[in-house]
Design an enzyme around this catalytic site. Structure first.
Site, mmCIF file in Angstrom:
data_model
loop_
_atom_site.group_PDB
_atom_site.id
_atom_site.type_symbol
_atom_site.label_atom_id
_atom_site.label_comp_id
_atom_site.label_asym_id
_atom_site.label_seq_id
_atom_site.Cartn_x
_atom_site.Cartn_y
_atom_site.Cartn_z
ATOM 1 N N CYS A 201 1.819 -14.707 0.836
ATOM 2 C CA CYS A 201 0.834 -13.625 1.008
ATOM 3 C C CYS A 201 -0.535 -14.210 1.337
ATOM 4 O O CYS A 201 -1.237 -13.728 2.239
ATOM 5 C CB CYS A 201 0.732 -12.772 -0.252
ATOM 6 N N HIS B 112 -1.959 -6.578 -3.139
ATOM 7 C CA HIS B 112 -0.733 -6.838 -3.895
ATOM 8 C C HIS B 112 -0.340 -5.579 -4.669
ATOM 9 O O HIS B 112 -1.204 -4.892 -5.223
ATOM 10 C CB HIS B 112 -0.944 -8.000 -4.885
ATOM 11 N N GLU C 153 -7.288 -7.748 -2.734
ATOM 12 C CA GLU C 153 -7.615 -9.170 -2.679
ATOM 13 C C GLU C 153 -8.887 -9.393 -1.861
ATOM 14 O O GLU C 153 -8.986 -8.958 -0.731
ATOM 15 C CB GLU C 153 -6.453 -9.961 -2.063
HETATM 16 N N1 PCA Z 1 4.763 -11.455 -2.190
HETATM 17 C C1 PCA Z 1 4.627 -12.882 -2.031
HETATM 18 C C2 PCA Z 1 5.063 -13.163 -0.633
HETATM 19 C C3 PCA Z 1 5.794 -11.957 -0.173
HETATM 20 C C4 PCA Z 1 5.450 -10.917 -1.162
HETATM 21 O O1 PCA Z 1 5.747 -9.724 -1.072
HETATM 22 C C5 PCA Z 1 3.239 -13.409 -2.416
HETATM 23 O O2 PCA Z 1 2.602 -12.836 -3.295
HETATM 24 O O3 PCA Z 1 2.801 -14.423 -1.852
#
Ligand code: PCA
Length: 201
Positions: A142, A164, A79
Site C-alpha cells: 500500500c 486503509h 494516510e
Molecule cells: N493492504 C496491504 C497491501 C494490500 C492491502 O490491501 C498494505 O497495507 O500494504
C-alpha cells in the site's frame, strides 16, 4: 471531474480484500459532473506501479483515491504520508520480500498528500463514521503504491489520497483479532470523500 478509485486483490491468506469490495460498490456512485473509474491492483511491490500508471494514462484522473485493507485498524484511516521504503518479511503475492529497500534511490524519504486531509476526516466523522488520520501507511505494498501516486502528483495537477480500511463485518478471516466495520459505512465514507474532493474543483 475525473476520480479514479483503486482497490487491491486478496493477499496474506485472506479470501477477499475489503478494499476491492468497497471500490466495486463505490463504482455505482454518481454525482453531477463526476466521472468515476475503479481499478483492481496487484499486491506486488514490482508490478503495482506499472498498473497504476496504466490506469492513470487510461482515465487521466484529477484525483486518485486508493484503498487498502488493514487488520490493524478499527476505523477508516486516512494516510497523510508515503515513505520511500519497502520492507516485508511475509512477502507480497509474488513472494518478493524486500528488506529495507528504497523505492527510488536518492529520492525524497517521504511524500505527503496535498489533499485537505483534516477537512476530509471531519467530513467522514460528521457522518458518524469512525475515522482517523494516520502518519504511516506502513512499508508494504500500500505504501509502495502511495509513494508512486504522490510522485506522479508532483509532475502535474493530479492529487491522491490513500485510505486503509478495516475488515468488513461479513468478511471471513483466520485472524480473530482483526477489527471490523459495516460495509455500508465504508462505502459511505469513500462516497463522502469523493463528494468533498469534487466540491473543490
Ligand atoms: N493492504 C496491504 C497491501 C494490500 C492491502 O490491501 C498494505 O497495507 O500494504
Amino acid at each position: 471531474m475525473r476520480v479514479l478509485v483503486t482497490g487491491f486483490e486478496p493477499f496474506g491468506g485472506h479470501p477477499e480484500n475489503v478494499s476491492w469490495e468497497v471500490a466495486r460498490r463505490v463504482s455505482c456512485y454518481s454525482a453531477d459532473g463526476l466521472e468515476l473509474a475503479v481499478e483492481l491492483l496487484p499486491v506486488s511491490f514490482t508490478r503495482v506501479a506499472h498498473s497504476l500508471r496504466k490506469a492513470v494514462e487510461r482515465y487521466t484522473p484529477d484525483v486518485v483515491i486508493m484503498l487498502g485493507q488493514s487488520t490493524l485498524t478499527d476505523r477508516v484511516k486516512l494516510e497523510r504520508v508515503a515513505l520511500n521504503l519497502m520492507d516485508s518479511a511475509m512477502g507480497d503475492n509474488d513472494d518478493y520480500k524486500p528488506s529495507e529497500e528504497p523505492i527510488y534511490s536518492g529520492e525524497n524519504n517521504a511524500l505527503f498528500t496535498t489533499l485537505p486531509i483534516k477537512r476530509l476526516h471531519t467530513a467522514i466523522v460528521d457522518e458518524g463514521i469512525p475515522a482517523k488520520i494516520s502518519n504511516s501507511a506502513g512499508v508494504y505494498v500500500c505504501n509502495r503504491l502511495y509513494y508512486e501516486a504522490l510522485r506522479m502528483c508532483r509532475c502535474g495537477t493530479m492529487q491522491a489520497l490513500f485510505i486503509h480500511l478495516p475488515l468488513c463485518e461479513e468478511q471471513t478471516t483466520t485472524n480473530s483479532e482483526a477489527r471490523r466495520m459495516p460495509m455500508a459505512d465504508m462505502v459511505k465514507a469513500i462516497e463522502k470523500i469523493i463528494n468533498e474532493v469534487t466540491k473543490d474543483e
